[in-house]
Structures are given as structure tokens and as C-alpha cells.
Write an enzyme that holds these catalytic residues in place. Structure first.
Site: not given
Length: 755
Positions: A495, A561, A584
Site C-alpha cells: 500500500d 498534462d 486530479y
């Protein structure tokens, strides 16, 4: 059997490392193809210091006739070698001066011009007078191979395609070599000839014995002529005088005026050893030929022999037994992924040491193409942009040292070898190398002795996170193909957001590198799952990088990007400031900063718009599947991205990791297109009707998270990946092959020196 020369010099005390610069100036019709113009060395004096840093004792270096005196000695321009040859000497690197490299000279002559030998000799004398201290020369590189390409295969000027033109080109080059050395020695009596050619060998089925034997005699012909070994008793005398059209007097002139090399320079490639088979139907069509009226397969031995040949060591012994002259391996290079470039060099180095141990006077191994080479996969007949890096990669403008440079420095200094990827076998010895049903032979497996150079028997793997993701599974697939030890970790095994779990995995697997190919990827969902996204995309890479610092491991992670806001109006490069529009992108931008702040040696890859042949959920695959089925498909016309072919991304990323590169790199297939344009380009590559494509606005796509209008990526470091059209073509081929149960061909040499 021709007896070898009996006077044998003492073997030099240690094997030397040399270097070589790919400098071919070959002519195709009326067009010249110059490697030094393309690799940039023609304009970069500082490369001399880069070469010296590798620890080489000598370098095969060009003072080429076509470049220096194309219009005659009177108008020669010596400024280029005037700077470079003394610079090499001052840095302790001995130049081995080459005058013609796979070329045919200036436009006023050619390899079948009777005046060519005298003209080259005139130029050679001028070079010697200009640089009387230069001791080593290769007036003509690979005369036999060049004669084959120019006189028999019709590839290079003067484009002959018959035995007579082949022999005429060979005799012309050999006579030119002898007259050139005569002119050089008139200035410097101590000058030495290093004569290079391909050290080939041919095997085959019993039905091919006549041609196999002929090829195995022909491979020596250039050196035999120079050594004065060609007379009426030579195995090829009849061939030379009948099919070749040579006169007895001109052949005996070589016997009566011998100019044996001071060093036999042997060049060896993965394509140097050939297998001839009278059953062409068993092999790919592009490996089948007709010679002397016999249609047969001619294929490099690694692609067909069930048991690999022993490699170059026995061929070195054959050369020693035939001539008894000092030998240098004057080209050691392979077109392959980085780890196989390293394995090839080490295998040849070990083979040279083995031959020395058996009594052969092998002086050096030359690492070829210090700045890489261009378009040898089409025998430099076109400028297609195909590039093979060497110890330096020139695709970024300034040469960037690769892992091959590090290996050279270790070999030249006697330091322990440090790259863990050397522990694997190269593609030419792996089970998946075959292009046809393997042929059983009695050849022995090579004594490579690579692992003996490492203290630990443990093969260190690469640990890869993201076992179920597109990128993680692609890394697993390609590491398997490239014979790189790896382990793809499930969340249960490690993890990445738990420091204790990361530490336990490192202790268990003892890797040399960690690749973080996992993480949170749902851009829209991230807007409502911000905490989870930040934990997986920011905290996880940070914990991994800190663990890699503690254990001295290489670390590579991936960004996007979407760290940019799209307002630049042109492709982003690595140094452009980030300004993400959504959660994100912010998670990735913060990960970049935290990872590189903690570990400046880490490697961060920014990429964009994946497509590939191994998953069914990428944009290109979905578009083609829908449109081919006659279903409508929507794509944004006003969002610009840089598509990325996943196999290219993984291969280049692995090369950079092996090279110990660091910092941020942009890796895409180097083009800016809208999503709609990408769908149309994919349709064109696949032959699919794009009629069902609906070009819509980004707003109509219904995205929750804001996306930049133009997030295309370029690079200020280097454009390392092929073009988008090339990638789409290979994507279509890979999908078709998978549909027929066929895997892609392993990386390896082009048909560099096919018979």
C-alpha cells in the site's frame, strides 16, 4: 585452408576500450547521406571532451575525402580536422583516421572508377602531410561490405547488381587502400593500417552447402587481397576471374604488393551470422531471396537457430588462425532497448577476453556509434528519422549520456559493473526471439559469464505499482519481453500510502528501482473524492520517493498534462509553470513538487491521452470499435492533446530509468491534435470509415472536472518517441496480430548486413 602468417606479435598487456563515430557519407543516386550532419558532430567541437570522458584509448575518427576535398586537394578545407585531431591528441585519445566510410568518394569518381585508387592515394598523402603525427589509418572502411551494397545489392552508388560490379568495387577499394597506405608511409613510415570489415559467418541446411561455403570463403576476400593471399590456389580464384571478370595480372598485383593490416578490424552485429534454408516457405517473405537461381531463406541466426551460436569468440579465433595478426573489434553495437545494448557490449567484451585467454592477440573492443546512428534500418537510403542511440543520445540537441556511457567508463577503469539489468540475457538468446519454427543444430551455447561479474546471485527486480491498471500491466508485459526482472505489486503486497507497507515490500523483494504506475485516475470523480485522490496521487508517491532515498533505489512516477491550464496556446515544455484546473491535476502537480523536492534524482514522466493494443477502454480503441460497427461516436473538436502510444511510453520510460535520468520529462508521440482529429487519424490508419464520427464541443461531452482547452505536450529536453502516424500504424498492426494470436516481434537489429 590458407595458412596464417607465422610471425605473431606479443599480446598487449590488457584489452583496450576504443570508440567509433558513425560518419557514413553514402551516395544514393545523386544524393549524399551524411551521418555527421544528422548527429550534429559536424558542428560540435565539445563532443571531443565527451568522447574522452568515456575512458577510450583510441577513436575511429573521420577525415573524409567527400567532406574535406570534394573538388580536389587544391581547394581542400582542413579547418574541421585542424581543430579536432589535435584536440583528441591533447586529451590522450589516439585517432584512427578514416578517409572513406561506406562512401564512393566525391562526385567526380566512384568505386568502379579505374582512377579511384590514385585519387584516394593523392588525398591520403595530403592528409599525412597535414598531420604527420597521425599513426593509425583506415583509408577505406569495410571494402567488402561496401562492395556488396554498392555493386551487388544495388543499394548505394553506383547501384550495381551483378558479381562483376561487386568484384570491381572490391578490387578498386583494396587497391585504393594499398596505394593510400603507400602514400601515407612516404610521409610517416611508422603509419599503421587498421582494416575493418564485417566478421560474418554463414550456416545452413545441407541443401545450401554450395552457397554457404561460397559465402564463408567470400567473407575473407578483402583481407586476403591485402595480405597477398589471392593466387591461383585461392578458393575463389575461379569466381574472381570468371564471374567477377578480374584479370590474372590485376589479382597477382595484390600478391606481389602485399599490404597486410597492422590490425585486423572486425565488425560484428546480431545480423552478422546467417542461416540459409532451402525451405523459404517456412520463413517470413522479407527474409527470402534468390541467389544463383536458388530461392531460399536468408535469416539472422538468432531468429531461427534453437541453440544460439557461441557468438564472436570462435570467429575471433578463426581470424587469428587465418592471419596471425593483431585483431580489434572495431564495431560493437546493436539496435535494441537499452539493457540489450549493455548486454551486447558486455558479451563482446567478455568474448574478446576469452579469445585473448586462448592466445589470440585481441587488442581492443570499439563501442560503435558514440552519437548513435540514423536510418540504418533502411541501409541509409532514405531519411526516415529512425534513430539508434549509443553512449550518447543526440535527440535533444546536446548529447545526453546513456547507460552505455556509464558501462564504458566502468569497463575502461576496471570498476565493478553497476547496472543490475546486465544480469539478464539479451534478446538474441531468449526463448521468444524466433521468427519461424526453430531449427535444431549442434552449435554450443555461448559462455557469456555475465553473472560472474556481480557479487550477489540475487537478481534485483523492478517493483511496479498498479497491477490492475493500464500502465502497470503494460510495464509488466514489456518488462517480460525485455527480460527485465520485475514484480507487479497488488495493493495487498504494498500500500503506497502506508510507509510500513512500503518498507516491508522493499525488504521482501530487494529491488533496484520502483515504478509508480498506479494511482487514482478518475478525473471527474476526483472532484467529489478529493481526499482519496490526493492520498493516492500525492501522498503515495511522496512515501515511495522517501523510501527510495533511504534504500538508494531509483524511482520513477507518472504525471499528466492536466497539471497545466491550457492557456499557453502552444505545447507545454518541462519548465513551464503548472496551474491545474481540477483536483486530479492538482494531486499530480503537488506530487511532482514533493517527490522532486525530496529526491532530485527521481524521474517524473508527464504524459497524455493513452492509447494502446492491450486494453479495450482507451479512446482510440473505443472510437475504432464503435465506428467499425456502424455506431456513432462523439469526440471533442475543441480540446487539444498529445496522444501517447502506451508501448512507446513504457519502452522509452524504461530506457530513461536505466540511464539514471532524473527530473521531469514529457513523453508523448509529439503531435498536437483534437480528440476528433485523433479519431479521424486512427480511422485512416485502420481503414475504417469515419462517417459515424460526431465532432462536438468539449462542453457537450459533459465533463464534471474542468479540462484545459490545449494541454499538448512538447519537450525542451528531447523528443524521444516516434511520430503519431507511426504509432497509429503500429497500433493497428498490433491489434491485428493479437486478433490472430501473434505477438509483436522482439526489438533487434534491422537487416544490417544481410547476404
Amino acid at each position: 585452408m590458407i595458412p596464417h602468417i607465422t610471425s605473431q606479435p606479443e599480446i598487449s598487456p590488457e584489452l583496450a576500450l576504443w570508440g567509433g563515430l558513425e560518419c557514413t557519407v553514402n551516395r544514393v543516386r545523386d544524393e549524399y547521406f551524411s551521418q555527421m550532419d544528422r548527429n550534429g558532430h559536424a558542428e560540435r567541437l565539445q563532443d571531443i571532451e565527451r568522447f574522452a570522458s568515456l575512458g577510450i584509448k583510441a577513436i575511429r575518427y573521420p577525415v573524409l575525402w567527400e567532406r574535406t576535398a570534394p573538388d580536389g586537394i587544391e581547394s581542400a578545407d582542413w579547418s574541421w580536422p585542424d581543430e579536432r585531431l589535435p584536440a583528441l591528441q591533447q586529451l590522450g585519445v589516439t585517432p584512427i583516421v578514416g578517409l572513406i566510410h561506406h562512401g564512393s568518394g566525391p562526385r567526380h569518381t566512384s568505386l568502379v572508377d579505374p582512377a579511384f585508387p590514385d585519387k584516394l592515394a593523392e588525398y591520403a598523402g595530403a592528409v599525412a602531410r597535414r598531420y604527420p603525427w597521425v599513426e593509425y589509418y583506415t583509408p577505406v572502411n569495410e571494402p567488402l561490405t561496401t562492395a556488396r551494397f554498392s555493386g551487388l545489392a544495388g543499394v548505394w552508388y553506383p547501384h550495381g547488381s551483378d558479381e562483376a560490379t561487386f568484384i570491381r568495387a572490391l578490387l578498386t577499394q583494396c587497391r585504393a587502400t594499398m596505394l593510400a597506405m603507400r602514400a601515407i608511409r612516404a610521409v610517416n613510415p611508422q603509419a599503421k593500417l587498421v582494416q575493418t570489415d564485417d566478421l560474418s559467418k554463414t550456416y545452413g541446411t545441407p541443401e545450401m552447402e554450395e552457397i554457404t561455403s561460397f559465402f564463408n570463403d567470400r567473407r575473407w576476400l578483402g583481407w586476403d587481397l591485402l595480405c597477398g593471399k589471392v593466387d591461383q590456389q585461392h578458393n575463389l580464384w575461379g569466381f574472381l576471374t570468371t564471374e567477377g571478370g578480374a584479370t590474372e595480372d590485376e589479382l597477382l598485383w595484390f600478391r606481389d604488393n602485399p599490404c597486410p593490416p597492422d590490425v585486423i578490424g572486425v565488425n560484428y552485429y546480431a545480423t552478422s551470422e546467417r542461416w540459409l534454408d532451402h525451405r523459404p516457405e517456412r520463413y517470413p517473405e522479407n527474409r527470402c531471396h534468390t541467389y544463383r537461381g536458388i530461392h531460399h531463406a536468408d535469416i539472422e541466426t538468432p531468429r531461427v537457430l534453437a541453440t544460439p551460436t557461441p557468438g564472436i569468440a570462435p570467429l575471433l579465433m578463426e581470424t587469428w588462425e587465418r592471419y596471425g595478426l593483431p585483431i580489434a573489434i572495431t564495431e560493437a553495437h546493436i539496435d535494441a532497448n537499452r539493457e540489450d545494448q549493455l548486454r551486447w557490449l558486455l558479451e563482446i567484451w567478455n568474448a574478446a577476453q576469452k579469445a585473448r585467454g586462448q592466445g589470440a592477440d585481441v587488442r581492443a573492443v570499439t563501442v560503435w556509434a558514440l552519437l548513435g546512428s540514423f536510418d540504418w534500418n533502411c541501409l541509409v537510403t532514405e531519411c526516415r528519422g529512425y534513430y539508434e542511440p549509443g553512449p550518447f543520445d543526440v535527440r535533444g540537441g546536446e548529447p545526453r549520456p546513456t547507460a552505455v556511457a556509464t558501462l564504458m567508463r566502468e569497463l575502461s577503469s576496471g570498476r565493478p559493473l553497476s547496472n543490475p539489468v546486465l544480469q539478464g540475457e539479451g534478446w538474441w538468446r531468449r526463448p521468444g526471439r524466433f521468427l519461424a519454427k526453430p531449427v535444431a543444430t549442434r552449435t554450443a551455447v555461448a559462455d557469456i559469464a555475465v553473472r560472474g561479474q556481480f557479487k550477489s546471485a540475487h537478481v534485483q527486480p523492478i517493483l511496479i505499482t498498479g497491477a490492475t491498471g493500464t500502465l502497470g500491466s503494460a510495464f509488466a508485459r514489456i518488462c517480460e519481453k525485455r527480460n527485465l526482472a520485475y514484480h507487479v505489486l497488488t495493493r495487498q503486497e504494498m500500500d503506497i500510502t502506508d510507509p510500513a507497507s512500503v518498507e516491508a515490500a522493499i525488504q521482501r523483494f530487494k529491488p533496484w528501482a520502483i515504478i509508480n504506475a498506479g494511482g487514482y485516475v478518475r478525473v471527474d470523480d476526483a472532484e467529489r473524492e478529493a481526499e482519496r485522490c490526493m492520498r493516492e496521487n500525492t501522498l503515495g508517491p511522496t512515501i515511495l520517493s522517501l523510501a527510495c532515498i533511504r534504500h538508494n533505489l531509483r524511482f520513477m512516477t507518472f504525471s499528466t498534462d492536466l497539471v497545466f491550464d491550457g492557456t499557453k496556446g502552444q505545447p507545454y515544455v518541462e519548465s513551464d509553470p503548472v496551474n491545474p484546473l481540477g483536483v486530479y491535476g492538482r494531486s499530480k502537480a503537488e506530487a511532482e513538487q514533493r517527490v522532486l523536492d525530496a529526491d532530485p534524482q527521481a524521474l517524473v514522466i508527464r504524459t497524455s491521452a493513452f492509447f494502446g493494443p492491450w486494453d479495450q477502454h482507451n479512446f482510440v480503441t473505443l472510437a475504432l470499435n464503435n465506428l467499425e460497427a456502424g455506431l456513432p461516436f462523439q469526440a471533442a473538436r475543441d480540446m487539444v492533446v498529445s496522444p501517447t502510444y502506451v508501448p512507446d511510453l513504457v519502452n522509452v520510460s524504461l530506457d530513461l530509468l536505466i540511464d539514471r535520468e532524473r527530473g521531469v520529462w514529457h513523453l508523448t508521440n509529439a503531435e498536437s491534435v483534437s480528440w476528433a482529429e485523433l479519431a479521424k487519424r486512427a480511422c485512416a490508419a485502420a481503414g475504417v470509415d469515419p462517417g459515424g464520427l460526431e465532432e462536438v464541443s468539449a462542453e457537450a461531452c459533459g465533463h464534471v472536472a474542468r479540462r484545459p482547452e490545449n494541454s499538448a505536450l512538447s519537450s525542451e529536453r528531447a523528443l524521444l518517441m516516434p511520430s503519431l502516424d507511426d504509432a497509429l500504424k503500429r497500433y493497428v498492426e498490433a491489434v491485428q496480430e493479437r486478433a490472430h494470436g501473434v505477438e509483436e516481434e522482439l526489438p533487434g537489429e534491422a537487416a544490417h548486413y544481410a547476404s
